[in-house]
Motif scaffolding. Structure first.
Motif, PDB file in Angstrom:
ATOM      1  N   ASP A 131       0.872  -1.167   0.000  1.00 45.84           N
ATOM      2  CA  ASP A 131       0.000   0.000   0.000  1.00 45.84           C
ATOM      3  C   ASP A 131       0.911   1.220   0.000  1.00 45.84           C
ATOM      4  OD1 ASP A 131      -2.353   1.511   0.088  1.00 45.84           O
ATOM      5  OD2 ASP A 131      -3.276   0.107   1.492  1.00 45.84           O
ATOM      6  N   TRP A 132       0.346   2.403  -0.174  1.00 47.01           N
ATOM      7  CA  TRP A 132       1.210   3.579  -0.230  1.00 47.01           C
ATOM      8  C   TRP A 132       2.097   3.672   0.998  1.00 47.01           C
ATOM      9  CZ3 TRP A 132       2.981   6.735  -3.781  1.00 47.01           C
ATOM     10  CH2 TRP A 132       2.288   6.876  -4.981  1.00 47.01           C
ATOM     11  N   PHE A 133       1.501   3.454   2.174  1.00 47.00           N
ATOM     12  CA  PHE A 133       2.258   3.539   3.422  1.00 47.00           C
ATOM     13  C   PHE A 133       1.875   2.403   4.344  1.00 47.00           C
ATOM     14  CE2 PHE A 133       2.388   7.741   1.629  1.00 47.00           C
ATOM     15  CZ  PHE A 133       3.733   8.076   1.779  1.00 47.00           C
ATOM     16  N   GLY A 134       2.806   2.035   5.236  1.00 39.90           N
ATOM     17  CA  GLY A 134       2.548   0.942   6.156  1.00 39.90           C
ATOM     18  C   GLY A 134       1.341   1.175   7.029  1.00 39.90           C
ATOM     19  N   CYS A 135       1.096   2.431   7.391  1.00 45.60           N
ATOM     20  CA  CYS A 135      -0.059   2.762   8.243  1.00 45.60           C
ATOM     21  C   CYS A 135      -1.389   2.481   7.563  1.00 45.60           C
ATOM     22  CB  CYS A 135      -0.005   4.247   8.637  1.00 45.60           C
ATOM     23  SG  CYS A 135       1.181   4.621   9.925  1.00 45.60           S
ATOM     24  N   ASP A 136      -1.383   2.502   6.229  1.00 40.09           N
ATOM     25  CA  ASP A 136      -2.635   2.355   5.497  1.00 40.09           C
ATOM     26  C   ASP A 136      -3.292   0.995   5.706  1.00 40.09           C
ATOM     27  OD1 ASP A 136      -2.555   4.891   4.391  1.00 40.09           O
ATOM     28  OD2 ASP A 136      -1.380   4.252   2.664  1.00 40.09           O
ATOM     29  N   HIS A 137      -2.529  -0.024   6.051  1.00 44.31           N
ATOM     30  CA  HIS A 137      -3.073  -1.372   6.165  1.00 44.31           C
ATOM     31  C   HIS A 137      -4.127  -1.489   7.254  1.00 44.31           C
ATOM     32  CE1 HIS A 137      -0.407  -3.394   3.252  1.00 44.31           C
ATOM     33  NE2 HIS A 137       0.480  -2.489   3.634  1.00 44.31           N
ATOM     34  N   GLU A 138      -4.025  -0.643   8.289  1.00 43.08           N
ATOM     35  CA  GLU A 138      -5.037  -0.660   9.339  1.00 43.08           C
ATOM     36  C   GLU A 138      -5.761   0.673   9.458  1.00 43.08           C
ATOM     37  OE1 GLU A 138      -4.549  -3.316  12.917  1.00 43.08           O
ATOM     38  OE2 GLU A 138      -2.443  -2.796  12.554  1.00 43.08           O
ATOM     39  N   GLY A 139      -5.608   1.516   8.448  1.00 42.89           N
ATOM     40  CA  GLY A 139      -6.327   2.783   8.457  1.00 42.89           C
ATOM     41  C   GLY A 139      -5.861   3.757   9.514  1.00 42.89           C
ATOM     42  N   VAL A 140      -4.613   3.623   9.961  1.00 43.14           N
ATOM     43  CA  VAL A 140      -4.074   4.529  10.978  1.00 43.14           C
ATOM     44  C   VAL A 140      -3.645   5.832  10.314  1.00 43.14           C
ATOM     45  CG1 VAL A 140      -2.187   4.887  12.624  1.00 43.14           C
ATOM     46  CG2 VAL A 140      -3.364   2.678  12.516  1.00 43.14           C
ATOM     47  N   VAL A 141      -4.055   6.953  10.881  1.00 43.19           N
ATOM     48  CA  VAL A 141      -3.704   8.270  10.351  1.00 43.19           C
ATOM     49  C   VAL A 141      -2.800   8.973  11.364  1.00 43.19           C
ATOM     50  CG1 VAL A 141      -4.550  10.494   9.541  1.00 43.19           C
ATOM     51  CG2 VAL A 141      -5.851   8.409   9.051  1.00 43.19           C
ATOM     52  N   PRO A 142      -1.491   8.968  11.139  1.00 44.78           N
ATOM     53  CA  PRO A 142      -0.586   9.635  12.077  1.00 44.78           C
ATOM     54  C   PRO A 142      -0.675  11.148  11.966  1.00 44.78           C
ATOM     55  CG  PRO A 142       0.638   8.763  10.216  1.00 44.78           C
ATOM     56  CD  PRO A 142      -0.782   8.338  10.018  1.00 44.78           C
ATOM     57  N   ASP A 143      -0.166  11.829  12.978  1.00 42.08           N
ATOM     58  CA  ASP A 143      -0.128  13.291  12.943  1.00 42.08           C
ATOM     59  C   ASP A 143       1.010  13.801  12.073  1.00 42.08           C
ATOM     60  OD1 ASP A 143      -2.256  13.919  14.989  1.00 42.08           O
ATOM     61  OD2 ASP A 143      -0.939  12.641  16.178  1.00 42.08           O
ATOM     62  N   LEU A 144       2.132  13.083  12.103  1.00 38.93           N
ATOM     63  CA  LEU A 144       3.297  13.427  11.290  1.00 38.93           C
ATOM     64  C   LEU A 144       3.823  12.159  10.638  1.00 38.93           C
ATOM     65  CD1 LEU A 144       5.129  15.674  13.913  1.00 38.93           C
ATOM     66  CD2 LEU A 144       4.193  16.517  11.758  1.00 38.93           C
ATOM     67  N   VAL A 145       4.281  12.280   9.397  1.00 37.60           N
ATOM     68  CA  VAL A 145       4.858  11.147   8.666  1.00 37.60           C
ATOM     69  C   VAL A 145       6.231  11.570   8.156  1.00 37.60           C
ATOM     70  CG1 VAL A 145       4.607   9.557   6.730  1.00 37.60           C
ATOM     71  CG2 VAL A 145       2.572  10.390   7.912  1.00 37.60           C
ATOM     72  N   THR A 146       7.243  10.731   8.423  1.00 35.89           N
ATOM     73  CA  THR A 146       8.560  10.989   7.850  1.00 35.89           C
ATOM     74  C   THR A 146       8.793  10.039   6.691  1.00 35.89           C
ATOM     75  OG1 THR A 146       9.674   9.463   9.380  1.00 35.89           O
ATOM     76  CG2 THR A 146       9.512  11.774  10.041  1.00 35.89           C
ATOM     77  N   THR A 147       9.316  10.583   5.590  1.00 37.94           N
ATOM     78  CA  THR A 147       9.565   9.782   4.399  1.00 37.94           C
ATOM     79  C   THR A 147      10.958  10.083   3.848  1.00 37.94           C
ATOM     80  OG1 THR A 147       8.437  11.474   3.076  1.00 37.94           O
ATOM     81  CG2 THR A 147       7.152   9.549   3.700  1.00 37.94           C
ATOM     82  N   ALA A 148      11.518   9.116   3.157  1.00 39.88           N
ATOM     83  CA  ALA A 148      12.813   9.268   2.475  1.00 39.88           C
ATOM     84  C   ALA A 148      12.946   8.041   1.575  1.00 39.88           C
ATOM     85  CB  ALA A 148      13.959   9.392   3.471  1.00 39.88           C
ATOM     86  N   LYS A 149      14.157   7.539   1.402  1.00 42.22           N
ATOM     87  CA  LYS A 149      14.433   6.314   0.645  1.00 42.22           C
ATOM     88  C   LYS A 149      13.649   6.246  -0.671  1.00 42.22           C
ATOM     89  CE  LYS A 149      16.074   3.412   4.457  1.00 42.22           C
ATOM     90  NZ  LYS A 149      17.413   3.126   3.960  1.00 42.22           N
ATOM     91  N   GLY A 150      12.549   5.497  -0.705  1.00 41.26           N
ATOM     92  CA  GLY A 150      11.807   5.285  -1.946  1.00 41.26           C
ATOM     93  C   GLY A 150      11.163   6.527  -2.537  1.00 41.26           C
ATOM     94  N   ILE A 151      11.184   7.654  -1.833  1.00 43.89           N
ATOM     95  CA  ILE A 151      10.540   8.862  -2.336  1.00 43.89           C
ATOM     96  C   ILE A 151      11.183   9.367  -3.620  1.00 43.89           C
ATOM     97  CG2 ILE A 151      11.983  10.490  -1.021  1.00 43.89           C
ATOM     98  CD1 ILE A 151       9.564  12.220  -0.554  1.00 43.89           C
ATOM     99  N   ALA A 152      12.488   9.098  -3.825  1.00 51.52           N
ATOM    100  CA  ALA A 152      13.190   9.730  -4.950  1.00 51.52           C
ATOM    101  C   ALA A 152      14.095   8.784  -5.724  1.00 51.52           C
ATOM    102  CB  ALA A 152      14.000  10.926  -4.458  1.00 51.52           C
ATOM    103  N   GLY A 153      13.982   7.486  -5.499  1.00 55.90           N
ATOM    104  CA  GLY A 153      14.680   6.525  -6.335  1.00 55.90           C
ATOM    105  C   GLY A 153      16.187   6.652  -6.349  1.00 55.90           C
ATOM    106  N   GLY A 154      16.794   7.127  -5.268  1.00 56.20           N
ATOM    107  CA  GLY A 154      18.243   7.204  -5.189  1.00 56.20           C
ATOM    108  C   GLY A 154      18.784   8.612  -5.055  1.00 56.20           C
ATOM    109  N   LEU A 155      17.942   9.608  -5.192  1.00 52.45           N
ATOM    110  CA  LEU A 155      18.374  10.990  -5.018  1.00 52.45           C
ATOM    111  C   LEU A 155      18.166  11.410  -3.562  1.00 52.45           C
ATOM    112  CD1 LEU A 155      16.901  12.524  -8.279  1.00 52.45           C
ATOM    113  CD2 LEU A 155      19.212  11.708  -7.860  1.00 52.45           C
ATOM    114  N   PRO A 156      18.945  12.391  -3.073  1.00 51.43           N
ATOM    115  CA  PRO A 156      18.854  12.783  -1.664  1.00 51.43           C
ATOM    116  C   PRO A 156      17.630  13.642  -1.377  1.00 51.43           C
ATOM    117  CG  PRO A 156      20.502  14.105  -2.782  1.00 51.43           C
ATOM    118  CD  PRO A 156      20.032  13.090  -3.782  1.00 51.43           C
ATOM    119  N   LEU A 157      16.542  12.997  -0.992  1.00 52.20           N
ATOM    120  CA  LEU A 157      15.301  13.700  -0.707  1.00 52.20           C
ATOM    121  C   LEU A 157      14.594  13.007   0.446  1.00 52.20           C
ATOM    122  CD1 LEU A 157      13.261  15.931  -1.534  1.00 52.20           C
ATOM    123  CD2 LEU A 157      12.191  14.236  -3.038  1.00 52.20           C
ATOM    124  N   ALA A 158      14.042  13.800   1.347  1.00 54.05           N
ATOM    125  CA  ALA A 158      13.257  13.294   2.463  1.00 54.05           C
ATOM    126  C   ALA A 158      12.197  14.333   2.788  1.00 54.05           C
ATOM    127  CB  ALA A 158      14.155  13.044   3.682  1.00 54.05           C
TER     128      ALA A 158
END
Length: 406
Positions: free
Chosen positions: A276-303
């Motif tokens: 699913d788009w995010f791990g939280c989506d599997h149980e419908g959990v909606v966090p207040d803040l989400v941190t992302t990196a890694k797969g967001i940019a396919g190898g470029l430095p982005l978070a």
């Protein structure tokens, strides 16, 4: 041997033409050992010359099956054509301006996509960074700033990065933390719901873990002192621990009940890695803040940090909720303004604007006014300003509003 072009056009096959590592890789390894700091480790001593799809091609001509994706980074495959073309076009236009100096559309577009795809349909804002550790650090800063509280709760087996603060959040000593302390304070650790190893067995894991965690927070920290709880929906470096059904929703409910922000560290589990788009989506959990990196940019430095608007724009928004003369709070990054109008109308109030500016100046805070109607206070602090000075300046502004309304 000619260097092959990378990308999905590479033959998608396992091909071993030398031992692993091969002779050219061994030569490069000797050079590496003579030039690269020992603290930079590696898993497999083969030197890659091309990659694409599901293979890595090394300097000796071996084609290896890639089950690592650079630790969940190249999720779309190395040198994916759209990524390559995007980089080529961008590099031909400009390589850097600093968004906080002169903005550009691409940054805004990424934030719009994050708002669209991260969990929840609420109004969101994002800030972009260079690495996962940076995103986590800033999520903690945002949580503390928004709540006015200090304590952060993290979990056993957690991994959140290798900076000083993120090492404090990370549970495992070796190889991440050993002899690198002292670490940032006000970090509290609680057990992770680990079904395989839970003393009462997998069926009891969710309920028991929630009972233990909430009791520890109550007795050792105090719910009112906790700014945020940070958790990986599926723990990565800790062993890909999948919490039992009901555990994440239970944490979310506890946090909401006590005014604790829930931070989902989706750096490794995000962007469809879990199906699913995010791990939280599997149980419908909606966090207040989400941190992302890694797969967001396919190898470029982005978070990124993405969160509820009221959290991401904390203190001036609170001010607007207190003083109806504030008609708008707007801007991006460190370019923020508040527009003043007579309460309940859009009639500009330049007189009060000037009064507030003068009060700030008298208290030692340099602010500027602007706007066609002279009714906008603008804030352009140096980007290197310390948190203590920023907080002190905002306190002066709050005092000016309080005096003006008395």
């Amino acid at each position: 041997m000619p260097t092959p072009a990378g990308g999905p056009g590479l033959p998608q096959e396992l091909r071993l033409v030398t031992e692993i590592p091969g002779p050219i890789s061994r030569d490069l390894l000797a050079r590496r050992q003579a030039a690269v700091a020992r603290g930079v480790s590696h898993v497999l001593p083969v030197f890659i010359t091309a990659a694409g799809g599901g293979v890595l091609v090394d300097v000796d001509g071996n084609s290896l099956i890639d089950f690592a994706s650079g630790i969940a980074v190249t999720s779309v495959g190395n040198s994916a054509p759209r990524l390559v073309e995007g980089v080529r076009q961008q590099a031909g236009q400009f390589t850097h301006t600093c968004f906080m100096v002169t903005p550009y559309e691409g940054y805004v577009a990424v934030c719009e996509k994050l708002a669209e795809h991260t969990p929840g349909s609420h109004d969101k804002r994002s800030a972009l960074f260079n690495s996962g550790a940076e995103a986590v650090e800033n999520a903690i800063k945002i949580a503390r700033h928004a709540t006015g509280k200090q304590a952060i709760v993290a979990f056993d087996h957690a991994y959140h990065g290798r900076t000083n603060l993120t090492m404090a959040l990370t549970a495992k000593n070796m190889p991440y933390k050993d002899k690198f302390g002292p670490f940032a304070g006000e970090i509290y650790r609680v057990p992770m719901a680990y079904p395989l190893r839970w003393p009462g067995g997998p069926d009891q894991c969710a309920k028991d873990a929630l009972d233990v965690i909430t009791t520890l927070i109550h007795t050792q920290v105090g719910e009112d002192n906790v700014a945020a709880m940070i958790i990986e929906p599926i723990q990565g470096e800790g062993g890909f621990i999948v919490p039992p059904p009901g555990f994440l929703p239970g944490l979310a409910e506890f946090c909401a009940r006590h005014g604790i922000l829930l931070i989902a560290d989706e750096i490794q589990s995000g962007f469809c890695r879990t199906g699913d788009w995010f791990g939280c989506d599997h149980e419908g959990v909606v966090p207040d803040l989400v941190t992302t990196a890694k797969g967001i940019a396919g190898g470029l430095p982005l978070a990124a940090v993405t969160g509820r608007t009221e959290i991401m724009d904390p203190r001036l928004r609170k001010l607007a909720g207190t003083y109806p003369v504030i008609a708008d709070v707007r801007g991006r990054g460190a370019m923020i303004a508040i527009e003043l109008a007579e309460p309940g109308t859009l009639t500009p109030d330049p007189g009060l604007t000037g009064q507030l500016a003068k009060a700030c100046h008298a208290a030692g805070l340099v602010v500027l006014t602007c706007g066609t109607f002279g009714n906008v206070l603008r804030f352009l602090p140096p980007l290197v300003i310390g948190e203590n000075l920023l907080e002190e300046g905002l306190s002066i502004l709050e005092d000016a509003f309080a005096q003006a309304s008395s």
